[in-house]
Design a protein around this motif. Structure first.
Motif, short mmCIF file in Angstrom:
data_model
loop_
_atom_site.label_atom_id
_atom_site.label_comp_id
_atom_site.label_asym_id
_atom_site.label_seq_id
_atom_site.Cartn_x
_atom_site.Cartn_y
_atom_site.Cartn_z
N GLU A 168 0.81 -1.15 0.00
CA GLU A 168 0.12 0.02 0.08
C GLU A 168 0.77 1.26 -0.07
OE1 GLU A 168 -1.03 0.62 4.80
OE2 GLU A 168 -2.45 -0.79 3.62
N ASN A 188 2.37 1.55 -3.56
CA ASN A 188 1.21 1.86 -4.31
C ASN A 188 0.82 3.83 -4.04
OD1 ASN A 188 0.65 -0.45 -5.33
ND2 ASN A 188 -1.14 -0.74 -4.11
N TRP A 189 0.94 4.03 -2.97
CA TRP A 189 0.76 5.42 -2.65
C TRP A 189 2.04 6.28 -3.52
CZ3 TRP A 189 4.78 8.39 -0.68
CH2 TRP A 189 4.34 9.80 -0.71
N GLU A 234 1.16 6.08 -7.31
CA GLU A 234 0.08 6.94 -7.48
C GLU A 234 0.29 8.33 -7.39
OE1 GLU A 234 -3.37 5.69 -5.28
OE2 GLU A 234 -3.01 3.73 -6.27
#
Length: 57
Positions: free
Chosen positions: A23, A26-27, A30
């Motif tokens: 996660e 992913n942050w 993104e």
């Protein structure tokens, strides 16, 4: 963009090639601060490096 202490740590971990949670990776991707390769490797983008390098001034 103002980073939190946790976000700063994530970028520093990526730069140092320490494992990061999916996660967190992913942050960073993104946010445009990291790029993830097909093999799962993750590296900072130029913008991501700017945040890590400027924090050490």
């Amino acid at each position: 963009m103002q980073l939190t202490a946790q976000q700063q740590r994530i970028l520093e971990d990526i730069q140092a090639t320490r494992p990061v949670a999916q996660e967190d990776a992913n942050w960073a991707v993104e946010a445009g601060l990291a790029a993830q390769g097909e093999d799962g490797d993750i590296d900072l983008t130029q913008q991501g490096r700017h945040y890590v390098d400027s924090s050490q001034l």
